[in-house]
Design an enzyme around this catalytic site. Structure first.
Site, PDB file in Angstrom:
ATOM      1  N   TYR A   1      -0.998  57.702 -13.454  1.00 32.77           N
ATOM      2  CA  TYR A   1      -0.060  57.225 -12.438  1.00 32.77           C
ATOM      3  C   TYR A   1      -0.045  58.101 -11.183  1.00 32.77           C
ATOM      4  CZ  TYR A   1       1.310  54.512 -16.508  1.00 32.77           C
ATOM      5  OH  TYR A   1       1.276  53.689 -17.611  1.00 32.77           O
TER       6      TYR A   1
ATOM      7  N   ARG B   1       4.744  59.972  -7.685  1.00 35.17           N
ATOM      8  CA  ARG B   1       5.757  60.071  -8.744  1.00 35.17           C
ATOM      9  C   ARG B   1       6.958  60.949  -8.356  1.00 35.17           C
ATOM     10  NH1 ARG B   1       5.038  62.143 -13.181  1.00 35.17           N
ATOM     11  NH2 ARG B   1       6.405  60.783 -14.360  1.00 35.17           N
TER      12      ARG B   1
ATOM     13  N   GLU C   1      -0.852  50.522 -27.129  1.00 37.58           N
ATOM     14  CA  GLU C   1      -1.435  50.483 -25.773  1.00 37.58           C
ATOM     15  C   GLU C   1      -1.071  51.742 -24.995  1.00 37.58           C
ATOM     16  OE1 GLU C   1       0.737  47.148 -24.353  1.00 37.58           O
ATOM     17  OE2 GLU C   1      -0.738  45.695 -25.016  1.00 37.58           O
ATOM     18  N   PRO C   2      -1.523  52.913 -25.412  1.00 36.82           N
ATOM     19  CA  PRO C   2      -1.168  54.123 -24.676  1.00 36.82           C
ATOM     20  C   PRO C   2      -1.943  54.238 -23.362  1.00 36.82           C
ATOM     21  CG  PRO C   2      -2.681  54.642 -26.466  1.00 36.82           C
ATOM     22  CD  PRO C   2      -2.410  53.172 -26.560  1.00 36.82           C
ATOM     23  N   GLY C   3      -1.283  54.751 -22.351  1.00 32.97           N
ATOM     24  CA  GLY C   3      -1.946  54.998 -21.067  1.00 32.97           C
ATOM     25  C   GLY C   3      -1.788  56.464 -20.697  1.00 32.97           C
ATOM     26  N   ARG C   4      -0.531  56.812 -20.402  1.00 28.22           N
ATOM     27  CA  ARG C   4      -0.222  58.174 -19.957  1.00 28.22           C
ATOM     28  C   ARG C   4      -0.708  59.225 -20.951  1.00 28.22           C
ATOM     29  NH1 ARG C   4       4.240  59.259 -16.606  1.00 28.22           N
ATOM     30  NH2 ARG C   4       5.030  57.197 -17.136  1.00 28.22           N
TER      31      ARG C   4
ATOM     32  N   GLY D   1       3.903  54.126 -23.988  1.00 22.86           N
ATOM     33  CA  GLY D   1       5.175  54.737 -23.652  1.00 22.86           C
ATOM     34  C   GLY D   1       5.384  56.163 -24.097  1.00 22.86           C
TER      35      GLY D   1
ATOM     36  N   CYS E   1       4.297  61.701   7.207  1.00 26.42           N
ATOM     37  CA  CYS E   1       5.457  61.712   8.101  1.00 26.42           C
ATOM     38  C   CYS E   1       6.675  61.216   7.346  1.00 26.42           C
ATOM     39  CB  CYS E   1       5.194  60.829   9.309  1.00 26.42           C
ATOM     40  SG  CYS E   1       3.934  61.525  10.343  1.00 26.42           S
ATOM     41  N   GLU E   2       7.140  62.015   6.434  1.00 24.50           N
ATOM     42  CA  GLU E   2       8.213  61.610   5.535  1.00 24.50           C
ATOM     43  C   GLU E   2       8.801  62.888   4.949  1.00 24.50           C
ATOM     44  OE1 GLU E   2       8.198  58.109   4.832  1.00 24.50           O
ATOM     45  OE2 GLU E   2       9.770  58.125   3.332  1.00 24.50           O
TER      46      GLU E   2
HETATM   47  N1  PLP Z   1       1.727  48.603 -22.271  1.00 27.85           N
HETATM   48  C1  PLP Z   1       2.497  47.999 -21.354  1.00 27.85           C
HETATM   49  C2  PLP Z   1       2.801  46.554 -21.539  1.00 27.85           C
HETATM   50  C3  PLP Z   1       3.000  48.690 -20.253  1.00 27.85           C
HETATM   51  O1  PLP Z   1       3.756  48.074 -19.351  1.00 27.85           O
HETATM   52  C4  PLP Z   1       2.675  50.068 -20.120  1.00 27.85           C
HETATM   53  C5  PLP Z   1       3.174  50.861 -18.984  1.00 27.85           C
HETATM   54  O2  PLP Z   1       3.863  50.428 -18.122  1.00 27.85           O
HETATM   55  C6  PLP Z   1       1.857  50.654 -21.080  1.00 27.85           C
HETATM   56  C7  PLP Z   1       1.402  49.906 -22.153  1.00 27.85           C
HETATM   57  C8  PLP Z   1       1.438  52.085 -21.001  1.00 27.85           C
HETATM   58  O3  PLP Z   1       2.489  52.940 -21.053  1.00 27.85           O
HETATM   59  P1  PLP Z   1       2.222  54.536 -21.063  1.00 27.85           P
HETATM   60  O4  PLP Z   1       1.301  54.835 -19.935  1.00 27.85           O
HETATM   61  O5  PLP Z   1       3.554  55.084 -20.874  1.00 27.85           O
HETATM   62  O6  PLP Z   1       1.626  54.848 -22.387  1.00 27.85           O
END
Ligand code: PLP
Length: 433
Positions: free
Chosen positions: A391, A330, A290-293, A253, A361-362
């Site tokens: 994303y 996004r 659990e970082p993604g972004r 997050g 087409c939007e």
């Molecule tokens: N963990 C869970 C359960 C999530 O749903 C998400 C994103 O939706 C993430 C981790 C990753 O979040 P972020 O990409 O914002 O770090």
């Protein structure tokens, strides 16, 4: 923490901190990433094109691993292909997969099931069965129906999984409604308030069909406020203390800056805040994230080619490129802002205001509304948007049967194609009619 840049700032060159870690300006003003000239990449691989800086990805993985004592699951929904799964696995991270599809890609990359964390608010029996029979590392349980399904599968011969219970603290989260999950009205997790979280923990603890390892929370995505994380942890402190389980997962997050003037905590600062808040909340369990972004977003830029420039007197100038909402939904989904710049003149002033649109087409197919570009922008130019590593590709589609772009990883002067461009034949691959 987000702030809008002043009009004068907007015409400044694209801020270097929005570019991937190894970005540099060549002698002739062109952008290099990973030692590769991005205009050459556009020639070689075509446009649109996602260019990922491998050094940037690895650096962020290492930062996260150091900040959370080696306990990090990369949230693969941000960006996943086999090369990415291998990269994070090489960096020692586990992988959060939210669907059977993400699970399949991670497994196809050679990542052991034990290194995967199975998420999802509506996991099917087939998804659970496969993961359990493979020996998935953790299942993050999201509903009472899922507890029923796991018990039925174990009764049918599947091995008992190790589980975490996803809780929802029901707090106010400062982000977009679409990506806030720890709020009272959410489809994710067991709410704390109604006693559902306690009920789910009691049921999982009593069930011989699973081993209850800990508690999970994820409050939302693109969150800048340290207080939001601290509030969630304070809310969860009593239940985590009461259950005294070995593991506690704080989700992901952490927000990232997308446009000039925005600032966000680093992964290290975020982690320090989390550890402090856990201490204050009396949480003694082993904390993981659990970082993604924050791993993938700023690692990539997208390259497009300008095809049409339409000046509507007194209204706006539309600059149309060869991609659009199918490679970056996004802006359409959330009204998200991006910068844009010309890789041939990366350090140039950007006095001209244009709206970068795609070829769909939007009318809403906008990539950058009122973006700043150099005055000499012309048809045929390669134009880029930074911070598209999370994303973008993963949320892409082939709306209007636009072919999904390829992905290249660059490092040490070498570019390697890790996802090829979709072909016209791919469009018919599943069409059996
Ligand atoms: N963990 C869970 C359960 C999530 O749903 C998400 C994103 O939706 C993430 C981790 C990753 O979040 P972020 O990409 O914002 O770090």
């Amino acid at each position: 923490m987000q702030s809008n840049p002043s009009p004068t700032d907007r015409s400044r060159p694209v801020p270097p901190q929005l570019l991937p870690r190894t970005a540099e300006v060549d002698g002739d003003g062109t952008l290099l990433i990973g030692g590769c000239n991005v205009l050459d990449l556009a020639e070689e691989f075509g446009t649109p094109l996602f260019v990922y800086d491998e050094a940037h990805l690895r650096e962020r993985c290492r930062e996260a691993m150091a900040a959370f004592d080696g306990r990090v699951a990369y949230a693969s929904k941000a960006f996943l292909c086999r090369a990415m799964a291998r990269l994070v696995h090489e960096e020692g991270m586990t992988i959060d997969v939210a669907t059977g599809g993400e699970y399949h890609v991670a497994r196809a990359a050679g990542v052991p099931a034990a290194s995967l964390v199975m998420h999802g608010n509506n996991k099917s029996e087939a998804e659970l069965n496969l993961a359990m029979r493979d020996g998935v590392g953790r299942i993050v349980v999201d509903s009472f129906d899922e507890l029923d399904r796991i018990e039925a599968l174990v009764a049918g011969g599947a091995p008992s999984p190790a589980v975490l219970i996803r809780t929802n603290p029901g707090i106010e989260v400062h982000t977009l409604d679409e990506v806030a999950t720890g709020v009272p009205d959410s489809k994710f997790g067991f709410p704390l308030a109604a006693g559902d979280a306690a009920g789910a923990l009691a049921r999982a603890a009593a069930s011989p069909a699973m081993e209850l390892m800990g508690i999970h929370v994820h409050i939302g995505s693109q969150v800048f406020s340290a207080e939001n994380f601290a509030d969630a942890l304070a809310m969860l402190g009593p239940i985590v203390g009461e259950w005294d389980l070995p593991e506690f997962v704080v989700g992901g997050g952490l927000g990232v800056p997308y446009v000039a003037g925005e600032e966000a905590p680093t992964i290290t600062q975020w982690a320090n805040g989390i550890h402090r808040a856990c201490d204050e909340a009396g949480i003694r369990a082993t904390v993981s994230a659990e970082p993604g972004r924050s791993i993938a977003a700023a690692a990539a830029i997208t390259l497009y080619r300008v095809g049409t420039i339409k000046e509507i007197a007194g209204v706006r100038t539309y600059v149309a490129v060869d991609g659009g909402m199918s490679d970056n939904p996004r802006p359409v989904l959330y009204g998200s802002g991006y910068e844009t710049f010309l890789p041939r003149a990366v350090a140039a002033e950007r006095p001209r205001t244009v709206t970068l649109v795609g070829k769909h087409c939007e009318s809403g197919d906008k990539l950058v509304v009122d973006g700043a570009v150099p005055a000499d922008l012309a048809v045929g130019d390669v134009i880029a948007t930074p911070v598209t590593g999370a994303y973008g590709h993963s949320m892409g589609s082939n709306y209007n049967k636009v072919l999904r772009p390829p992905v290249v990883f660059v490092a040490d002067g070498q570019a390697r194609l890790v996802v090829r461009r979709e072909t016209m034949d791919d469009l018919l691959a599943t069409d059996v009619g």
